[in-house]
Design a protein around this motif. Structure first.
Motif, PDB file in Angstrom:
ATOM      1  N   GLU A  65     102.393  57.123  26.235  1.00 51.48           N
ATOM      2  CA  GLU A  65     101.462  57.884  25.698  1.00 51.48           C
ATOM      3  C   GLU A  65     100.098  57.450  25.754  1.00 51.48           C
ATOM      4  O   GLU A  65      99.055  57.933  25.552  1.00 51.48           O
ATOM      5  CB  GLU A  65     101.900  58.531  24.247  1.00 51.48           C
ATOM      6  CG  GLU A  65     102.887  59.312  24.350  1.00 51.48           C
ATOM      7  CD  GLU A  65     104.448  58.696  24.563  1.00 51.48           C
ATOM      8  OE1 GLU A  65     105.392  59.132  24.909  1.00 51.48           O
ATOM      9  OE2 GLU A  65     104.301  57.457  24.360  1.00 51.48           O
ATOM     10  N   GLN A  66      99.781  56.082  25.679  1.00 50.10           N
ATOM     11  CA  GLN A  66      98.672  55.467  25.561  1.00 50.10           C
ATOM     12  C   GLN A  66      98.045  54.788  27.025  1.00 50.10           C
ATOM     13  O   GLN A  66      97.334  54.325  26.969  1.00 50.10           O
ATOM     14  CB  GLN A  66      98.455  54.236  24.550  1.00 50.10           C
ATOM     15  CG  GLN A  66      98.955  54.882  23.359  1.00 50.10           C
ATOM     16  CD  GLN A  66      99.358  53.333  22.294  1.00 50.10           C
ATOM     17  OE1 GLN A  66      98.602  52.630  22.630  1.00 50.10           O
ATOM     18  NE2 GLN A  66     100.068  53.869  21.198  1.00 50.10           N
ATOM     19  N   PRO A  76      96.636  61.804  32.997  1.00 58.15           N
ATOM     20  CA  PRO A  76      97.379  62.773  31.907  1.00 58.15           C
ATOM     21  C   PRO A  76      98.390  63.464  32.599  1.00 58.15           C
ATOM     22  O   PRO A  76      99.635  63.810  32.034  1.00 58.15           O
ATOM     23  CB  PRO A  76      96.058  63.746  31.320  1.00 58.15           C
ATOM     24  CG  PRO A  76      94.978  62.912  31.752  1.00 58.15           C
ATOM     25  CD  PRO A  76      95.110  62.126  32.950  1.00 58.15           C
ATOM     26  N   ILE A 106     101.365  61.287  33.124  1.00 53.75           N
ATOM     27  CA  ILE A 106     102.108  61.177  31.840  1.00 53.75           C
ATOM     28  C   ILE A 106     102.911  62.218  31.209  1.00 53.75           C
ATOM     29  O   ILE A 106     104.112  62.106  30.919  1.00 53.75           O
ATOM     30  CB  ILE A 106     101.133  60.737  30.654  1.00 53.75           C
ATOM     31  CG1 ILE A 106     100.338  59.458  31.027  1.00 53.75           C
ATOM     32  CG2 ILE A 106     101.687  60.793  29.156  1.00 53.75           C
ATOM     33  CD1 ILE A 106      99.299  58.922  30.137  1.00 53.75           C
ATOM     34  N   GLU A 107     102.429  63.430  31.694  1.00 55.62           N
ATOM     35  CA  GLU A 107     103.182  64.533  31.039  1.00 55.62           C
ATOM     36  C   GLU A 107     104.401  64.540  32.251  1.00 55.62           C
ATOM     37  O   GLU A 107     105.569  64.907  31.467  1.00 55.62           O
ATOM     38  CB  GLU A 107     102.163  65.725  31.429  1.00 55.62           C
ATOM     39  CG  GLU A 107     103.088  67.185  31.043  1.00 55.62           C
ATOM     40  CD  GLU A 107     102.005  68.350  31.301  1.00 55.62           C
ATOM     41  OE1 GLU A 107     102.696  69.540  31.144  1.00 55.62           O
ATOM     42  OE2 GLU A 107     101.018  68.212  31.999  1.00 55.62           O
ATOM     43  N   SER A 118     106.932  62.103  31.023  1.00 54.82           N
ATOM     44  CA  SER A 118     107.487  62.352  29.551  1.00 54.82           C
ATOM     45  C   SER A 118     108.906  63.297  29.865  1.00 54.82           C
ATOM     46  O   SER A 118     109.759  63.316  29.157  1.00 54.82           O
ATOM     47  CB  SER A 118     106.476  63.006  28.702  1.00 54.82           C
ATOM     48  OG  SER A 118     105.422  62.153  28.579  1.00 54.82           O
TER      49      SER A 118
END
Length: 487
Positions: free
Chosen positions: A427-428, A456, A459-460, A463
Motif C-alpha cells: 500500500e506504500q 496506484p 497497487i489496486e 490488492s
C-alpha cells in the motif's frame, strides 16, 4: 535433528502420481511415453542410462558441432525451412535469452508485446536492453491477449526508430496465432528483424488445419519447445534462424555463454528422434489429435455454464488474432461461478483429470500427439459432473480484472536488477520503482517488471490478486504484503 536421508520425496511424489493413472490433457506431448518417438523407446529398452554420456570421440560437441550433432541440426533446419537450427538443452527460455543477448546491447530498445513470457525478462537483464511494451488486442468475452496490431507496431517503430527489432508471441499459451506477415513486412522495410517466441508451435508445419509456422510468415528467428507438442523430452527445444538477422555467429556465441557445458545426450537424442517422427508420421499423429480436439469442443460446448473458445470469437480482433490452434482447448468456467483454479483443483482431486493450466476464468486442455479418446471422455464426464454438482449457487462471481496498462519504465530491467533494493508494504509502494517481477502464474504475463514505476492502478490490481489468493511468481514475498523496490 538431522533429517532421515533414506527419504526420496520427489521420486516418491512421481511414483504416487503415476499410480493414480490420471487423464492427461497437458504437455509434454508424448504422454508419458505413449507417443514417444520409436527410436527413444528402443533406447529405453536398451537401458537409457547407457546413453547418458559426455563429449566423447564420435559424439560431437554441442558448443562446436561438426559431426553427429551438426548433422542432426541440419536435418531439423531442412525440415522447418530454416537457414540454421541450434539444439537447446536449457529450454526455450535459453533460446529467447540468447536472441536478445545477440541482438541488443545495453540501453538499446527492443519492442515487445506485454504478454511476453517471464523468461524474456532474463534476456533483458542479461542484455541490458530497454523494453518498449506494446498493448496486445484482447479477445472480447474471454479477456485473452492475442497479438499486437500491425498499425500499433508501425506507430511504435516511428516513435522508436532506433529499436533493434520486435519479439512476437506466436501462438500464445491459449493457442491464439496472430498474423505475422504484416509485422514482418513492416520490420523488414526498416531492416529490422522479427523474433518469435514460438514455444507452443513446434507442431505447426505438419498439418494444413494448423496455423502456418512463424518462419513461413517471414520471421527471422523462432524458438520452439519441442517437448511441448513435438514429442521430445522436457527441457529440449531448438532455435531456428531464417537468415542473417540476428547475426548467427553472435547467436552461437550467446548460446555458448548460456547453455550448460554438460549437455544431456539423452535430451539431444530426443530432439533428433522427435524430428524424425514429425517428418515421417507428424501428419497422421496430428490428424488424430485434431479429431479428438474437435469432438472435445463439441461435447464441452453442450455442458451448461461452459464456453469454449473457437475461431468465431476471433472475428473482432482481425489480423491480431487471425487463427486458433485447435489442439489448445480453452474453456471458460465463469458461467459456473467458479474460478479456473477451483475447477482445475476439482478435476484433479475428485476426477483424476489433469489439464495444462488454469487462470482466474479459464482452463486450457491440450490434445497432443499422445492424447487418448479416454482422456477426452474423462474431461467431459468430469466437467459435466462439476457443472451439475459443484457449480456455485451464486454464479454472479465478479471477474478478477486483467493487469492494467504497462506502467512507465524508469530503469532498464538490468539496472533495477543490480540496484540496492528494500521491501515496502504494498500500500506504500506508489511512485517507487519495482526491483522485482510480479506475474500471476499461469499464464505468467507480468503485471510489473523490474525498473517500472509502481502506479496506484498496479497497487489496486495486486490488492485484488492478493485478496483472491491467486498464485504469483517473481516477488520475494509471495503473499504480496510487501514489494521489493529500488532504494
Amino acid at each position: 535433528m538431522l533429517p532421515d536421508q533414506e527419504q526420496l520425496p520427489l521420486l516418491a511424489a512421481l511414483v504416487r502420481h503415476c499410480r493414480t493413472n490420471p487423464a492427461r490433457l497437458h504437455v509434454p506431448a508424448h504422454r508419458q511415453g505413449r507417443a514417444v518417438p520409436a527410436a527413444l523407446t528402443d533406447l529405453a529398452e536398451k537401458n537409457i542410462f547407457r546413453f547418458d554420456l559426455t563429449e566423447l570421440p564420435g559424439l560431437d560437441d554441442l558448443h562446436h558441432p561438426q559431426g553427429a550433432i551438426a548433422a542432426a541440426q541440419q536435418l531439423a533446419a531442412a525440415l522447418y525451412g530454416a537457414g540454421r537450427t541450434f539444439f537447446l538443452v536449457n529450454g526455450t527460455t535459453c533460446g529467447l535469452q540468447a536472441l536478445l543477448l545477440a541482438l541488443c546491447r545495453p540501453g538499446e530498445e527492443i519492442l515487445l508485446p506485454r504478454n511476453v513470457h517471464r523468461s524474456v525478462l532474463g534476456g533483458l537483464v542479461l542484455s541490458g536492453a530497454r523494453p518498449v511494451y506494446l498493448p496486445p488486442v484482447v479477445i472480447k468475452d474471454f479477456g485473452l491477449a492475442a497479438g499486437v496490431r500491425e498499425d500499433t507496431l508501425a506507430a511504435a517503430l516511428a516513435r522508436h526508430p532506433r529499436a533493434r527489432g520486435y519479439l512476437a508471441v506466436y501462438p500464445t499459451y491459449y493457442g491464439l496465432a496472430p498474423d505475422l506477415t504484416g509485422p514482418a513486412a513492416v520490420l523488414h522495410r526498416l531492416d529490422k528483424p522479427l523474433l518469435v517466441d514460438e514455444a507452443h508451435g513446434a507442431h505447426l508445419p505438419f498439418h494444413p488445419a494448423l496455423p502456418p509456422p512463424a518462419l513461413a510468415q517471414g520471421a527471422d528467428a523462432s524458438v520452439q519447445s519441442v517437448h511441448k507438442l513435438g514429442g521430445s523430452l522436457t527441457q529440449s527445444s531448438w532455435l531456428h534462424l531464417g537468415g542473417a538477422r540476428p547475426d548467427p555467429a553472435r547467436v552461437a556465441a550467446a548460446l555458448r555463454l548460456l547453455q550448460t557445458s554438460s549437455p544431456s545426450y539423452i535430451l539431444l537424442a530426443s530432439l533428433d528422434a522427435a524430428r524424425r517422427q514429425l517428418a515421417l508420421d507428424g501428419r497422421r499423429l496430428l490428424e488424430r489429435a485434431l479429431t479428438l480436439a474437435r469432438d472435445l469442443r463439441r461435447e464441452l460446448a453442450r455442458i451448461p455454464g461452459l464456453a469454449v473458445l473457437d475461431e468465431e470469437h476471433l472475428a473482432g480482433a482481425g489480423a491480431a488474432a487471425a487463427r486458433l490452434d485447435p489442439t489448445r482447448v480453452v474453456i471458460s468456467v465463469h458461467g459456473l461461478g467458479l474460478t479456473g483454479y477451483q475447477a482445475a483443483r476439482l478435476l484433479a482431486e475428485k476426477h483424476r483429470v489433469m489439464v495444462e493450466m488454469a487462470d482466474y476464468r479459464h482452463l486450457v486442455a491440450v490434445t497432443g500427439l499422445g492424447t487418448t479418446a479416454e482422456d477426452c471422455r474423462a474431461l467431459v464426464r468430469a466437467l459435466r459432473e462439476i457443472s451439475r454438482r459443484d457449480a456455485a449457487a451464486d454464479r454472479s462471481r465478479s471477474v478478477c480484472p486483467g493487469p492494467p496498462d504497462a506502467p512507465p519504465v524508469r530503469l532498464t530491467p538490468r539496472q533495477a536488477w543490480f540496484a540496492p533494493a528494500r521491501p515496502v508494504p504494498l500500500e506504500q509502494a506508489a511512485g517507487l520503482v519495482a526491483a522485482e517481477t510480479v506475474a500471476v502464474y499461469p499464464p505468467g504475463i507480468p503485471a510489473l517488471c523490474p525498473g517500472e514505476e509502481i502506479t496506484p492502478e498496479i497497487i489496486e490490481y495486486l490488492s485484488i490478486v492478493r485478496r483472491h489468493g491467486l498464485p504469483v511468481q517473481g516477488p520475494a514475498d509471495g503473499t504480496l504484503q510487501t514489494l521489493r523496490v529500488v532504494s
